[in-house]
Design a protein around this motif. Structure first.
Motif, PDB file in Angstrom:
ATOM      1  N   PRO A 208       0.822  -1.208   0.000  1.00 28.34           N
ATOM      2  CA  PRO A 208       0.000   0.000   0.000  1.00 28.34           C
ATOM      3  C   PRO A 208       0.862   1.266   0.000  1.00 28.34           C
ATOM      4  CG  PRO A 208      -0.026  -1.025   2.153  1.00 28.34           C
ATOM      5  CD  PRO A 208       0.719  -1.952   1.250  1.00 28.34           C
ATOM      6  N   LEU A 209       0.361   2.285  -0.667  1.00 26.41           N
ATOM      7  CA  LEU A 209       1.038   3.570  -0.679  1.00 26.41           C
ATOM      8  C   LEU A 209       0.549   4.387   0.506  1.00 26.41           C
ATOM      9  CD1 LEU A 209       0.696   4.394  -4.477  1.00 26.41           C
ATOM     10  CD2 LEU A 209       2.678   3.447  -3.289  1.00 26.41           C
ATOM     11  N   LEU A 210       1.454   4.742   1.364  1.00 24.94           N
ATOM     12  CA  LEU A 210       1.101   5.518   2.551  1.00 24.94           C
ATOM     13  C   LEU A 210       1.385   6.990   2.296  1.00 24.94           C
ATOM     14  CD1 LEU A 210       2.603   3.192   5.294  1.00 24.94           C
ATOM     15  CD2 LEU A 210       0.246   3.314   4.500  1.00 24.94           C
TER      16      LEU A 210
END
Length: 56
Positions: free
Chosen positions: A45-47
């Protein structure tokens, strides 16, 4: 409370059932056992970095 069953013994394993170092290793394993397979790439996931003040 009872339990339920399915015809597939690996149905409860889900996405975290098997992990391989390469796609080729995963395919070879499935073919060796005569299984149909779907290879899913690991998703990271891109945080988004946010500050505490962004909550208000």
């Amino acid at each position: 409370m009872g339990w339920t069953s399915t015809r597939d013994p690996y149905a409860n394993v889900g996405d975290a059932g098997f992990s391989f170092d390469s796609e080729e290793a995963a395919k070879a394993f499935a073919e060796r056992h005569g299984w149909e397979y779907v290879v899913r790439k690991r998703h990271t996931p891109l945080l988004k970095v946010k500050s505490y003040a962004d909550n208000f």
